[in-house]
Scaffold this active site. Structure first.
Site, PDB file in Angstrom:
ATOM      1  N   LYS B  94      16.051  16.505 -20.018  1.00  0.00           N
ATOM      2  CA  LYS B  94      15.991  17.148 -18.704  1.00  0.00           C
ATOM      3  C   LYS B  94      15.002  18.281 -18.834  1.00  0.00           C
ATOM      4  CE  LYS B  94      18.638  19.831 -15.454  1.00  0.00           C
ATOM      5  NZ  LYS B  94      19.556  20.956 -15.455  1.00  0.00           N
ATOM      6  N   GLY B 155      22.770  27.722  -9.895  1.00  0.00           N
ATOM      7  CA  GLY B 155      23.940  28.595  -9.961  1.00  0.00           C
ATOM      8  C   GLY B 155      24.260  29.324  -8.676  1.00  0.00           C
ATOM      9  N   ALA B 182      20.993  21.199  -9.075  1.00  0.00           N
ATOM     10  CA  ALA B 182      21.103  22.645  -8.824  1.00  0.00           C
ATOM     11  C   ALA B 182      21.379  22.975  -7.362  1.00  0.00           C
ATOM     12  CB  ALA B 182      19.846  23.398  -9.270  1.00  0.00           C
ATOM     13  N   GLY B 183      22.234  23.971  -7.177  1.00  0.00           N
ATOM     14  CA  GLY B 183      22.467  24.537  -5.858  1.00  0.00           C
ATOM     15  C   GLY B 183      23.715  24.029  -5.150  1.00  0.00           C
ATOM     16  N   ASN B 204      26.887  21.878 -12.165  1.00  0.00           N
ATOM     17  CA  ASN B 204      27.577  22.538 -13.270  1.00  0.00           C
ATOM     18  C   ASN B 204      28.494  23.659 -12.770  1.00  0.00           C
ATOM     19  OD1 ASN B 204      26.481  23.724 -16.557  1.00  0.00           O
ATOM     20  ND2 ASN B 204      28.400  24.065 -15.549  1.00  0.00           N
ATOM     21  N   THR B 205      27.864  24.730 -12.233  1.00  0.00           N
ATOM     22  CA  THR B 205      28.630  25.927 -11.895  1.00  0.00           C
ATOM     23  C   THR B 205      29.712  25.634 -10.861  1.00  0.00           C
ATOM     24  OG1 THR B 205      26.550  27.107 -12.249  1.00  0.00           O
ATOM     25  CG2 THR B 205      28.363  28.354 -11.324  1.00  0.00           C
TER      26      THR B 205
END
Lengths: 65, 255
Positions: B94, B155, B182-183, B204-205
């Site tokens: 990645k 994040g 992301a986001g 992830n977050t």
């Protein structure tokens, strides 16, 4: 000789990168190394000579996103 | 979904950072059915924290997608990719080249250059990119077979900042796997991305920092499945005005 290992000053006696790794005693085999910013493959560690002031990076798997 | 000649059943890819514990990470992966997890390389400590994490990863059975998170130049990212290939035993990478400290926006110029180098070396590059069509074209020309446009800054949990741009990417790259990376903050964000026709979501977050990460992992997987089914089913067109759904014909004369 004095080298930098992950930005920490360390005194080592081994001549090669492989020797230094043994001496530094990192546990685990899942490690990758870079010397002065350049990747050194595992197979080349035994033939890679260290010199005073070298910057060694020892990386391992870590959480990431 | 097929990426780099690998068939994946799950359309959820998970990051492995910020979970309350390794056990919760492992359980989140298990309940979500996630088959691909992304991991980093960082300086090993004297107590071998990386070695312990490696054991946790191995137990999940998930395919590893190493990342170059935190790299701010193409050269750094290429070196990190070389190191990751050796440690993780995979040519998947990645590719992140960060260009802006506050937004963590990709440096698309460094990204394309690094992608060109790594693809030529046989890496299967998953580029974290913006939703720019021209950059996408250049990444494919460099040898990438998948694109990972951002939904919002890493994040931030803002959800899709620019759904129209993702819709354009889907139209412009009909045969390229698109993974929103992301986001994403909530299951509805993931569902929305899938309804736009992207192939998968990497997050992830949103899971790791949820009040209950395991429940949120399952919710994300469900939302992604629902959104994909909605895309496959073909949503109706929006209308400006109301149209009665109950037939007017046969309406009783009660006035």
């Amino acid at each position: 000789m004095k080298i930098s290992v992950n930005s920490e000053p360390r005194e080592i006696t081994g001549a090669t990168l492989a020797d230094a790794l043994d001496e530094l005693g990192f546990p685990g085999a899942a490690l990758a190394t870079a010397l002065n910013g350049a990747f050194v493959p595992r197979i080349d560690r035994g033939a890679t000579l260290l010199k005073e002031g070298d910057r060694l990076e020892v990386l391992a798997p870590m959480q990431g996103g | 979904m097929r990426v780099y000649d690998v068939d994946l059943t799950s359309r959820l890819l998970l990051g492995t950072a910020q979970y309350p514990s390794p056990a919760i990470l492992t359980e989140a992966i298990r309940v979500s059915g996630c088959e691909v997890i992304t991991v980093s390389l960082r300086r090993e400590t004297a107590d071998g924290s990386g070695a312990g994490f490696w054991d946790t990863l191995s137990e999940t059975g998930a395919r590893i997608l190493p990342n170059t998170a935190g790299c701010h130049s193409g050269q750094e990212a290429v070196t990190t990719a070389h190191m990751a290939r050796e440690v993780f035993g995979t040519n998947w990478i990645k590719l992140e080249v960060i260009g802006h400290g506050d937004s963590l926006q990709p440096d698309v110029f460094g990204l394309v250059e690094a992608a060109r180098i790594l693809c030529a070396e046989g890496f299967a590059v998953f580029p974290y990119t913006t939703d720019d069509l021209v950059v996408g074209d250049k990444l494919l020309a460099a040898g990438c077979e998948v694109l990972m446009p951002w939904g919002a800054p890493i994040g931030s949990g803002q959800g899709l900042r620019n759904p129209d741009a993702l819709r354009s990417m889907r139209a412009h790259f009909p045969d390229t796997p698109l993974i929103v990376d992301a986001g994403i903050g909530r299951p509805s964000d993931a569902c929305q991305a899938m309804e736009l026709g992207v192939d998968a979501v990497l997050l992830n977050t949103a899971v790791a920092k949820a009040g209950n990460p395991v429940t949120m992992a399952r919710a994300m997987a469900d939302a992604i499945n629902a959104g994909r089914a909605g895309w496959d089913a073909g949503p109706m067109e929006r209308r400006d005005m109301a149209v009665p759904s109950t037939p007017v014909l046969g309406l009783a004369g009660l006035t």
